[in-house]
Write a protein that holds these residues in place. Structure first.
Motif, PDB file in Angstrom:
ATOM      1  N   LYS A 139      11.135  23.289  38.449  1.00  0.00           N
ATOM      2  CA  LYS A 139       9.814  22.762  38.122  1.00  0.00           C
ATOM      3  C   LYS A 139       9.038  22.401  39.389  1.00  0.00           C
ATOM      4  O   LYS A 139       9.527  21.662  40.238  1.00  0.00           O
ATOM      5  CB  LYS A 139       9.942  21.535  37.216  1.00  0.00           C
ATOM      6  N   GLY A 140       7.839  22.949  39.506  1.00  0.00           N
ATOM      7  CA  GLY A 140       6.939  22.614  40.606  1.00  0.00           C
ATOM      8  C   GLY A 140       7.321  23.186  41.948  1.00  0.00           C
ATOM      9  O   GLY A 140       6.845  22.706  42.981  1.00  0.00           O
ATOM     10  N   VAL A 141       8.192  24.227  41.967  1.00  0.00           N
ATOM     11  CA  VAL A 141       8.622  24.807  43.239  1.00  0.00           C
ATOM     12  C   VAL A 141       8.520  26.336  43.171  1.00  0.00           C
ATOM     13  O   VAL A 141       8.194  26.918  42.136  1.00  0.00           O
ATOM     14  CB  VAL A 141      10.080  24.403  43.577  1.00  0.00           C
ATOM     15  N   ASP A 142       8.814  26.992  44.306  1.00  0.00           N
ATOM     16  CA  ASP A 142       8.824  28.457  44.376  1.00  0.00           C
ATOM     17  C   ASP A 142      10.223  28.959  44.022  1.00  0.00           C
ATOM     18  O   ASP A 142      11.217  28.495  44.585  1.00  0.00           O
ATOM     19  CB  ASP A 142       8.455  28.930  45.778  1.00  0.00           C
ATOM     20  N   LEU A 153      17.121  35.272  31.895  1.00  0.00           N
ATOM     21  CA  LEU A 153      15.902  35.210  31.091  1.00  0.00           C
ATOM     22  C   LEU A 153      15.463  33.767  30.859  1.00  0.00           C
ATOM     23  O   LEU A 153      14.264  33.486  30.770  1.00  0.00           O
ATOM     24  CB  LEU A 153      16.111  35.912  29.750  1.00  0.00           C
ATOM     25  N   THR A 154      16.425  32.862  30.760  1.00  0.00           N
ATOM     26  CA  THR A 154      16.071  31.451  30.555  1.00  0.00           C
ATOM     27  C   THR A 154      15.321  30.900  31.762  1.00  0.00           C
ATOM     28  O   THR A 154      14.292  30.217  31.619  1.00  0.00           O
ATOM     29  CB  THR A 154      17.346  30.618  30.299  1.00  0.00           C
ATOM     30  N   PHE A 155      15.800  31.200  32.952  1.00  0.00           N
ATOM     31  CA  PHE A 155      15.112  30.731  34.155  1.00  0.00           C
ATOM     32  C   PHE A 155      13.748  31.402  34.298  1.00  0.00           C
ATOM     33  O   PHE A 155      12.787  30.769  34.746  1.00  0.00           O
ATOM     34  CB  PHE A 155      15.983  30.991  35.379  1.00  0.00           C
ATOM     35  N   ALA A 156      13.642  32.658  33.908  1.00  0.00           N
ATOM     36  CA  ALA A 156      12.351  33.349  33.962  1.00  0.00           C
ATOM     37  C   ALA A 156      11.345  32.706  33.012  1.00  0.00           C
ATOM     38  O   ALA A 156      10.178  32.490  33.364  1.00  0.00           O
ATOM     39  CB  ALA A 156      12.534  34.822  33.602  1.00  0.00           C
ATOM     40  N   TYR A 157      11.804  32.384  31.823  1.00  0.00           N
ATOM     41  CA  TYR A 157      10.923  31.777  30.815  1.00  0.00           C
ATOM     42  C   TYR A 157      10.356  30.440  31.288  1.00  0.00           C
ATOM     43  O   TYR A 157       9.140  30.200  31.223  1.00  0.00           O
ATOM     44  CB  TYR A 157      11.702  31.594  29.520  1.00  0.00           C
ATOM     45  N   TYR A 158      11.218  29.573  31.787  1.00  0.00           N
ATOM     46  CA  TYR A 158      10.755  28.252  32.219  1.00  0.00           C
ATOM     47  C   TYR A 158      10.055  28.295  33.576  1.00  0.00           C
ATOM     48  O   TYR A 158       9.178  27.464  33.843  1.00  0.00           O
ATOM     49  CB  TYR A 158      11.917  27.263  32.220  1.00  0.00           C
ATOM     50  N   TYR A 162       6.625  26.397  34.539  1.00  0.00           N
ATOM     51  CA  TYR A 162       6.679  25.209  35.368  1.00  0.00           C
ATOM     52  C   TYR A 162       6.707  25.437  36.875  1.00  0.00           C
ATOM     53  O   TYR A 162       6.494  24.497  37.637  1.00  0.00           O
ATOM     54  CB  TYR A 162       7.929  24.387  35.002  1.00  0.00           C
ATOM     55  N   SER A 163       7.002  26.645  37.320  1.00  0.00           N
ATOM     56  CA  SER A 163       7.143  26.875  38.763  1.00  0.00           C
ATOM     57  C   SER A 163       5.815  27.237  39.407  1.00  0.00           C
ATOM     58  O   SER A 163       4.914  27.773  38.760  1.00  0.00           O
ATOM     59  CB  SER A 163       8.167  27.992  39.016  1.00  0.00           C
ATOM     60  N   CYS A 164       5.712  26.958  40.698  1.00  0.00           N
ATOM     61  CA  CYS A 164       4.481  27.272  41.427  1.00  0.00           C
ATOM     62  C   CYS A 164       4.341  28.779  41.661  1.00  0.00           C
ATOM     63  O   CYS A 164       3.276  29.360  41.485  1.00  0.00           O
ATOM     64  CB  CYS A 164       4.484  26.549  42.779  1.00  0.00           C
ATOM     65  N   ARG A 165       5.426  29.402  42.079  1.00  0.00           N
ATOM     66  CA  ARG A 165       5.432  30.835  42.388  1.00  0.00           C
ATOM     67  C   ARG A 165       6.770  31.415  41.942  1.00  0.00           C
ATOM     68  O   ARG A 165       7.806  30.803  42.132  1.00  0.00           O
ATOM     69  CB  ARG A 165       5.232  31.042  43.899  1.00  0.00           C
ATOM     70  N   VAL A 166       6.716  32.598  41.320  1.00  0.00           N
ATOM     71  CA  VAL A 166       7.927  33.207  40.784  1.00  0.00           C
ATOM     72  C   VAL A 166       8.068  34.621  41.339  1.00  0.00           C
ATOM     73  O   VAL A 166       7.224  35.478  41.123  1.00  0.00           O
ATOM     74  CB  VAL A 166       7.903  33.271  39.240  1.00  0.00           C
TER      75      VAL A 166
END
Length: 290
Positions: A139-142, A153-158, A162-166
């Motif tokens: 959350k809130g990070v790159d 897929l779970t990390f991609a979804y969230y 919530y992330s700044c850059r993916v």
């Protein structure tokens, strides 16, 4: 006779038959219907991870309780359960879910109803049921995503929420993720750095490159599939300021949310194979029907 997928020490898969099962104190006996072969199973099959002399594969399984051992009084025969063998410290050397009858410690068995979902779909939910504490790290990070395991897929979804850059490494990651609005990067040429690296792959060279290439100067977090940290060689992390976290499963609220969001894509992506049709090598994660 019962069946199980067995791998001898650094050897090929073979189907083994057995006639009896012992249920010890504190254990639950489960008749399995489906089992998931993860990147950790692929690593064991290819001797990237070194397991016991004779190792049963299968990271997660779904089935029905047949019997319970002494000291197990909170679960009854007939209950539908998920068995998280990959969460166990004995997974590398001993236990695996890809067998008709599975006797395991009660603490890695989770009762689940969810009658609206089939056993197969419940198993997929389980592969996505990442514990929320790990999601908080993105959350809130790159964040950069690397790997072919369904759990990513779970990390991609969230991360999208919530992330700044993916970032995603498309050549080494589930193809579907290249279409979800992420930034494509390469482990061989990119100069971009990330706060959190998600590694859900069986390839130790890829993990090493990712840690060297993508971590920031200080305080990066690497979240890895269970047990795969064993194949991350010391030269890969030498001089790198990182914290390594291991994925853990069992939060079905998370699994349901991600499954419902990506349901159509997952149904097209997932590979299902009959137990009797397993070859000598597993090259990608898949579901085994028992």
């Amino acid at each position: 006779m019962y069946r199980r997928i067995m791998v001898p020490y650094c050897g090929d898969i073979h189907l083994e038959k057995y006639s009896s099962v012992l249920v010890e104190n504190g254990e639950v006996l489960v008749r399995t219907s489906y089992a998931y072969l993860s990147v950790a199973d692929i690593a064991l099959n290819n001797c990237v991870l070194v397991g016991g002399e004779r190792k049963v594969l299968g990271s997660i399984a779904v089935g029905r309780v047949v019997d319970t051992g002494v000291d197990v009084d909170d679960i009854v025969s007939g209950s539908r359960v998920i068995v998280f063998t990959v969460n166990s410290s004995n997974y590398i050397d001993k236990i695996g879910g890809a067998q008709d009858m599975l006797s395991v410690r009660r603490d890695i068995v989770k009762i689940i109803k969810l009658d609206e979902y089939s056993d197969r779909d419940v198993l997929v939910l389980a592969t996505l049921s990442i514990i929320k504490d790990l999601i908080d790290y993105i959350k809130g990070v790159d964040v950069v995503l690397i790997g072919e395991d369904i759990s990513i897929l779970t990390f991609a979804y969230y991360a999208k929420k919530y992330s700044c850059r993916v970032g995603v490494v498309p050549k080494h990651t589930i193809q579907f993720l290249s279409t979800v609005g992420t930034e494509h990067v390469s482990v061989y040429s990119s100069e971009k750095r990330f706060d959190v690296i998600i590694l859900a792959t069986h390839d130790p060279l890829l993990m090493c490159f990712a840690v060297k290439r993508f971590t920031k100067t200080k305080n990066s977090v690497v979240i890895m599939y269970p047990h795969m940290y064993r194949s991350l060689a010391f030269p890969c992390i030498e001089g790198v300021d990182i914290t390594i976290k291991t994925m853990s499963f069992g939060d079905f609220d998370v699994g349901i949310e991600v499954f419902n969001a990506y349901k159509d894509s997952i149904q097209k992506m997932i590979k299902i194979m009959e137990l009797d049709s397993i070859g000598t090598k597993v090259k990608e994660p898949l579901i085994v029907k028992l």
